[in-house]
Motif scaffolding. Structure first.
Motif, PDB file in Angstrom:
ATOM      1  N   ASN A   1      -6.939   0.795  -6.688  1.00 39.26           N
ATOM      2  CA  ASN A   1      -8.291   0.331  -7.080  1.00 39.26           C
ATOM      3  C   ASN A   1      -8.809  -0.847  -6.255  1.00 39.26           C
ATOM      4  O   ASN A   1      -9.628  -1.625  -6.723  1.00 39.26           O
ATOM      5  CB  ASN A   1      -8.325  -0.078  -8.573  1.00 39.26           C
ATOM      6  CG  ASN A   1      -7.857   1.034  -9.471  1.00 39.26           C
ATOM      7  OD1 ASN A   1      -8.029   2.214  -9.135  1.00 39.26           O
ATOM      8  ND2 ASN A   1      -7.260   0.691 -10.589  1.00 39.26           N
ATOM      9  N   GLU A   2      -8.308  -1.014  -5.026  1.00 42.92           N
ATOM     10  CA  GLU A   2      -8.758  -2.155  -4.208  1.00 42.92           C
ATOM     11  C   GLU A   2      -9.016  -1.675  -2.787  1.00 42.92           C
ATOM     12  O   GLU A   2      -8.317  -2.063  -1.854  1.00 42.92           O
ATOM     13  CB  GLU A   2      -7.684  -3.252  -4.187  1.00 42.92           C
ATOM     14  CG  GLU A   2      -7.375  -3.798  -5.550  1.00 42.92           C
ATOM     15  CD  GLU A   2      -7.459  -5.295  -5.601  1.00 42.92           C
ATOM     16  OE1 GLU A   2      -8.443  -5.863  -5.087  1.00 42.92           O
ATOM     17  OE2 GLU A   2      -6.523  -5.874  -6.144  1.00 42.92           O
ATOM     18  N   GLU A   3     -10.022  -0.820  -2.666  1.00 40.36           N
ATOM     19  CA  GLU A   3     -10.332  -0.195  -1.395  1.00 40.36           C
ATOM     20  C   GLU A   3     -10.617  -1.229  -0.300  1.00 40.36           C
ATOM     21  O   GLU A   3     -10.146  -1.101   0.820  1.00 40.36           O
ATOM     22  CB  GLU A   3     -11.544   0.737  -1.611  1.00 40.36           C
ATOM     23  CG  GLU A   3     -11.983   1.552  -0.413  1.00 40.36           C
ATOM     24  CD  GLU A   3     -10.866   2.365   0.227  1.00 40.36           C
ATOM     25  OE1 GLU A   3      -9.954   2.808  -0.505  1.00 40.36           O
ATOM     26  OE2 GLU A   3     -10.890   2.529   1.468  1.00 40.36           O
ATOM     27  N   GLU A   4     -11.347  -2.278  -0.660  1.00 45.80           N
ATOM     28  CA  GLU A   4     -11.766  -3.270   0.333  1.00 45.80           C
ATOM     29  C   GLU A   4     -10.563  -4.033   0.912  1.00 45.80           C
ATOM     30  O   GLU A   4     -10.449  -4.224   2.123  1.00 45.80           O
ATOM     31  CB  GLU A   4     -12.760  -4.234  -0.352  1.00 45.80           C
ATOM     32  CG  GLU A   4     -13.320  -5.332   0.520  1.00 45.80           C
ATOM     33  CD  GLU A   4     -14.076  -4.816   1.742  1.00 45.80           C
ATOM     34  OE1 GLU A   4     -14.468  -3.636   1.748  1.00 45.80           O
ATOM     35  OE2 GLU A   4     -14.223  -5.610   2.699  1.00 45.80           O
ATOM     36  N   ARG A   5      -9.640  -4.420   0.009  1.00 46.47           N
ATOM     37  CA  ARG A   5      -8.456  -5.144   0.475  1.00 46.47           C
ATOM     38  C   ARG A   5      -7.603  -4.240   1.371  1.00 46.47           C
ATOM     39  O   ARG A   5      -6.997  -4.697   2.330  1.00 46.47           O
ATOM     40  CB  ARG A   5      -7.611  -5.605  -0.711  1.00 46.47           C
ATOM     41  CG  ARG A   5      -8.027  -6.940  -1.263  1.00 46.47           C
ATOM     42  CD  ARG A   5      -7.270  -7.207  -2.534  1.00 46.47           C
ATOM     43  NE  ARG A   5      -6.458  -8.419  -2.454  1.00 46.47           N
ATOM     44  CZ  ARG A   5      -5.657  -8.826  -3.440  1.00 46.47           C
ATOM     45  NH1 ARG A   5      -5.560  -8.132  -4.546  1.00 46.47           N
ATOM     46  NH2 ARG A   5      -4.947  -9.926  -3.309  1.00 46.47           N
ATOM     47  N   TYR A   6      -7.556  -2.958   1.038  1.00 46.16           N
ATOM     48  CA  TYR A   6      -6.796  -2.000   1.842  1.00 46.16           C
ATOM     49  C   TYR A   6      -7.431  -1.855   3.228  1.00 46.16           C
ATOM     50  O   TYR A   6      -6.760  -1.913   4.249  1.00 46.16           O
ATOM     51  CB  TYR A   6      -6.773  -0.657   1.105  1.00 46.16           C
ATOM     52  CG  TYR A   6      -6.116   0.480   1.854  1.00 46.16           C
ATOM     53  CD1 TYR A   6      -4.751   0.457   2.135  1.00 46.16           C
ATOM     54  CD2 TYR A   6      -6.859   1.590   2.274  1.00 46.16           C
ATOM     55  CE1 TYR A   6      -4.141   1.502   2.805  1.00 46.16           C
ATOM     56  CE2 TYR A   6      -6.253   2.632   2.947  1.00 46.16           C
ATOM     57  CZ  TYR A   6      -4.897   2.592   3.215  1.00 46.16           C
ATOM     58  OH  TYR A   6      -4.293   3.617   3.883  1.00 46.16           O
ATOM     59  N   ARG A   7      -8.751  -1.682   3.245  1.00 43.26           N
ATOM     60  CA  ARG A   7      -9.462  -1.464   4.505  1.00 43.26           C
ATOM     61  C   ARG A   7      -9.247  -2.636   5.471  1.00 43.26           C
ATOM     62  O   ARG A   7      -9.117  -2.455   6.672  1.00 43.26           O
ATOM     63  CB  ARG A   7     -10.961  -1.298   4.208  1.00 43.26           C
ATOM     64  CG  ARG A   7     -11.597  -0.089   4.851  1.00 43.26           C
ATOM     65  CD  ARG A   7     -13.048   0.086   4.446  1.00 43.26           C
ATOM     66  NE  ARG A   7     -13.742  -1.134   4.051  1.00 43.26           N
ATOM     67  CZ  ARG A   7     -14.241  -2.041   4.887  1.00 43.26           C
ATOM     68  NH1 ARG A   7     -14.152  -1.876   6.181  1.00 43.26           N
ATOM     69  NH2 ARG A   7     -14.854  -3.116   4.423  1.00 43.26           N
ATOM     70  N   LYS A   8      -9.173  -3.812   4.901  1.00 45.18           N
ATOM     71  CA  LYS A   8      -9.020  -5.020   5.733  1.00 45.18           C
ATOM     72  C   LYS A   8      -7.686  -5.082   6.463  1.00 45.18           C
ATOM     73  O   LYS A   8      -7.499  -5.920   7.339  1.00 45.18           O
ATOM     74  CB  LYS A   8      -9.157  -6.265   4.859  1.00 45.18           C
ATOM     75  CG  LYS A   8     -10.580  -6.644   4.566  1.00 45.18           C
ATOM     76  CD  LYS A   8     -10.583  -8.035   3.985  1.00 45.18           C
ATOM     77  CE  LYS A   8     -11.986  -8.477   3.639  1.00 45.18           C
ATOM     78  NZ  LYS A   8     -11.974  -9.406   2.519  1.00 45.18           N
ATOM     79  N   CYS A   9      -6.747  -4.219   6.077  1.00 47.69           N
ATOM     80  CA  CYS A   9      -5.423  -4.226   6.738  1.00 47.69           C
ATOM     81  C   CYS A   9      -5.464  -3.493   8.070  1.00 47.69           C
ATOM     82  O   CYS A   9      -4.445  -3.449   8.777  1.00 47.69           O
ATOM     83  CB  CYS A   9      -4.381  -3.529   5.874  1.00 47.69           C
ATOM     84  SG  CYS A   9      -4.115  -4.286   4.297  1.00 47.69           S
ATOM     85  N   PHE A  10      -6.577  -2.846   8.391  1.00 45.66           N
ATOM     86  CA  PHE A  10      -6.606  -2.010   9.590  1.00 45.66           C
ATOM     87  C   PHE A  10      -7.696  -2.479  10.551  1.00 45.66           C
ATOM     88  O   PHE A  10      -8.766  -2.894  10.127  1.00 45.66           O
ATOM     89  CB  PHE A  10      -6.874  -0.542   9.215  1.00 45.66           C
ATOM     90  CG  PHE A  10      -5.836   0.024   8.286  1.00 45.66           C
ATOM     91  CD1 PHE A  10      -4.698   0.661   8.794  1.00 45.66           C
ATOM     92  CD2 PHE A  10      -5.969  -0.094   6.915  1.00 45.66           C
ATOM     93  CE1 PHE A  10      -3.726   1.166   7.953  1.00 45.66           C
ATOM     94  CE2 PHE A  10      -4.996   0.415   6.053  1.00 45.66           C
ATOM     95  CZ  PHE A  10      -3.886   1.040   6.585  1.00 45.66           C
ATOM     96  N   ALA A  11      -7.391  -2.393  11.847  1.00 47.10           N
ATOM     97  CA  ALA A  11      -8.410  -2.651  12.869  1.00 47.10           C
ATOM     98  C   ALA A  11      -7.946  -2.003  14.162  1.00 47.10           C
ATOM     99  O   ALA A  11      -6.742  -2.031  14.484  1.00 47.10           O
ATOM    100  CB  ALA A  11      -8.608  -4.153  13.071  1.00 47.10           C
TER     101      ALA A  11
END
Ligand code: AMP
Length: 585
Positions: free
Chosen positions: A432-442
């Motif tokens: 339930n924390e899509e934003e925190r997950y997305r921030k792990c990738f670049a």
């Protein structure tokens, strides 16, 4: 000082599961790794099936799966067939109560046999298993079970009364609580597990799970915010299995001892799944650390592969190499370590005490399994975490102002350790924390939050964390969780929590607090605050020390500058303080 490389003999190389790292890495594919496992009859993949039933079906049911050593000297043995029966009983028990695919089953247990069949029975039933550390206080337990939407909990009466009962009414999703050991009058709303299991059949058809179905939920912490639930799927078993073979050199029939607590990810991936899929005997010791007891276990159980952690190694070092030499440890083939930086002294001490080095490896909750390792066949450079697991590409990157990343080209240049996603045990999200997950990738990389360097031969060297999380005795602790608990005390106006170097535990947790008007700093209040934190958070998470300050350094946007608290505490340069509130620039 620089530590000499520890060279491996040709014989050692030839005998290892991965005899030639470069050739093995070139030839490796995850498809082949998947083919080492059976899959469910008729399709699908399920961790529990690969760990237990597969062996029973192949005629290995009589092999010893688990040897449990009780604190009181008692021993309980479980063959693969015994374990299978218990796993099936627990799966039947869940199914009989309407618990199904995707439902969350939590455990809050020490190292007891029930933990092992609870975990596997949950997976066999297609439900999701989430282990909690038994030394957590009520607050960390409550936060994790609430975020995870717990439906079932397996725990003991003592743990239940202290850590769950006080707030249970706030979590209506928690329908069922099973108690592994209980008094004649168990608390209302709980069910004695043993009796309930006895009524259940010993056969169960594994629920057909897809490789991408959620299987495990492991909580971890960041610098800010609530704990994060890293989601892992059944396909993770492919990585658990093959990393056990390569990094831990597990072979069928081995005696394997993983000393990690089962309440954290290592205790599940390598204290349970990987050894069983590899057909080894798992040794589990219920007792707490004791040097003489540990050496006796290594000797008497004839442990072949031992997976432990730097804090434990440093505690053994304190007792001295001469103690190790009193024991016959000739069965040991590989000693491995994980979870925190393994200092080169400890690697070299292994040579002195055991005649072999500790093999460090690196991974984290999010990666689900070992991703960087010193392999048995590989020369060990003390202080290095080793090289990437075949099938995993690692890099050192720097973050760019535009949000992208760039690989740092030169060897021994520090940057953030990054991995190319794509191995099976990689987390699929933070619950339930899509934003925190997305921030792990670049830039096509997964960013680990660790700072590291790579040398010319491709060995990785740990430098430190890129954020403020604390590693104490191998446990990852989010400062925000500790600060929030402190803030619940009426005397505290603000709190900042950091890790300070500790010779044994790596880091110790220290809190800085500013008081509300009307409260006076002093020894009595300090003790009261330490007690308050310990009661809410439990001994593993609570600060060991608290210091009073008139105010804490904050950025102009109001965030406590833990980095500055740390620099001041350790007498280090304060670095860039241009964002410090009240500072003239
Ligand atoms: P956890 O998610 O609790 O397993 O913690 C993962 C973190 O532990 C990593 O991101 C590192 O900061 C640290 N860690 C794990 N293994 C090692 C290692 N071999 N050397 C240094 N740090 C490690």
């Amino acid at each position: 000082m620089t530590w000499p490389t520890i060279h491996k003999s040709d014989e050692e190389r030839a005998g290892a599961n991965l005899p030639d790292y470069e050739a093995g890495a070139r030839a490796f594919s995850w498809r082949q790794a998947r083919a080492m496992l059976d899959g469910l009859p008729g399709g699908g993949l399920n961790i529990a099936y690969e760990a237990v039933e597969r062996h029973v079906r192949a005629g290995r049911g009589e092999a010893l799966a688990l040897r449990w050593l009780g604190r009181d000297g008692s021993v309980r043995d479980f063959s693969y067939a015994d374990l299978n029966a218990l796993v099936n009983r627990f799966a039947n028990l869940l199914a009989s109560r309407g618990v199904g695919k995707g439902d969350r089953v939590f455990s809050l247990l020490g190292r007891v046999p029930e933990l092992y069949f609870t975990a596997l029975g949950t997976l066999n039933n297609g439900s999701v298993f989430s282990p909690l550390f038994s030394a957590f206080g009520p607050e960390p337990v409550r936060a994790r079970m609430t975020i995870g939407g717990a439906r079932v909990l397996v725990t003991s009466e003592t743990l239940y009364r202290r850590k769950v009962e006080p707030w249970r009414a706030d979590l209506p999703s928690l329908e069922t609580v099973f108690l592994t050991d209980c008094s004649a009058t168990p608390p209302t709303g709980t069910i004695p597990l043993a009796g309930a299991l006895e009524e259940m059949p010993v056969t169960f058809e594994t629920v057909r799970t897809d490789p991408q179905d959620m299987a495990l939920l492991h909580f971890t912490s960041g610098t800010t915010g609530r704990p994060k639930g890293a989601v892992h799927v059944h396909e993770a078993v492919v990585a658990h299995h093959v990393t056990g073979r390569f990094a831990l050199d597990l072979r069928e029939g081995d005696i394997f001892w993983c000393t990690a607590d089962p309440g954290w990810v290592t205790g599940t991936s390598y204290g349970l799944i990987s050894p069983l899929t590899n057909g080894v005997t798992l040794v589990v010791d219920q007792a707490e650390f004791d040097a003489a007891r540990w050496y006796a276990i290594l000797q008497d159980q004839k442990v072949n592969v031992w997976y432990t952690a730097p804090t434990a190694i440093r505690m053994l070092m304190k007792v001295g190499a001469s103690v190790a030499k009193r024991f016959d440890l000739s069965a040991l083939r590989l000693m491995a370590s994980v979870g925190e930086p393994l200092n080169p002294e400890a690697v070299a001490w292994g040579l002195e005490a055991f005649g072999k080095p500790f093999h460090d490896n690196w991974w984290q909750t999010e990666t689900g399994g070992i991703t960087i390792s010193n392999f048995l066949s590989m020369d060990v450079k003390p202080g290095s975490m080793g090289r990437p697991i075949p099938g995993v590409e690692a890099g050192i990157v720097e973050r760019l102002p535009d949000g992208g990343v760039r690989e740092v080209g030169r060897s021994m240049t520090s940057g953030e350790l990054a991995l190319r996603p794509g191995w099976p045990s990689m987390m699929r999200g933070y619950l339930n924390e899509e934003e925190r997950y997305r921030k792990c990738f670049a830039g096509g990389w997964y960013l680990t939050g660790d700072l590291a360097m790579r040398d010319a031969e491709g060995y990785y060297w740990f430098i430190g964390r890129a954020d403020d999380v604390i590693k104490s005795a191998g446990h990852l602790i989010g400062p925000f969780e500790v600060e929030s608990a402190l803030m619940e005390h009426p005397a505290i106006a603000e709190a900042g929590v950091i890790g300070i170097p500790d010779p044994t535990a790596g880091e110790a947790i220290k809190a800085f607090v500013a008081l509300k008007p009307g409260f006076a700093a002093g020894e009595e209040l300090r003790k009261e605050l330490l007690g308050h934190a310990r009661k809410l958070l439990g001994p593993a998470v609570a600060p060991k020390d608290i210091a009073f300050r008139d105010s804490l350094p904050r950025t102009r946007s109001g965030k406590i500058m833990r980095r500055l608290l740390k620099a001041r505490e350790l007498g280090l340069p304060e670095g860039d303080t241009s964002t410090l509130e009240g500072e003239e620039h």
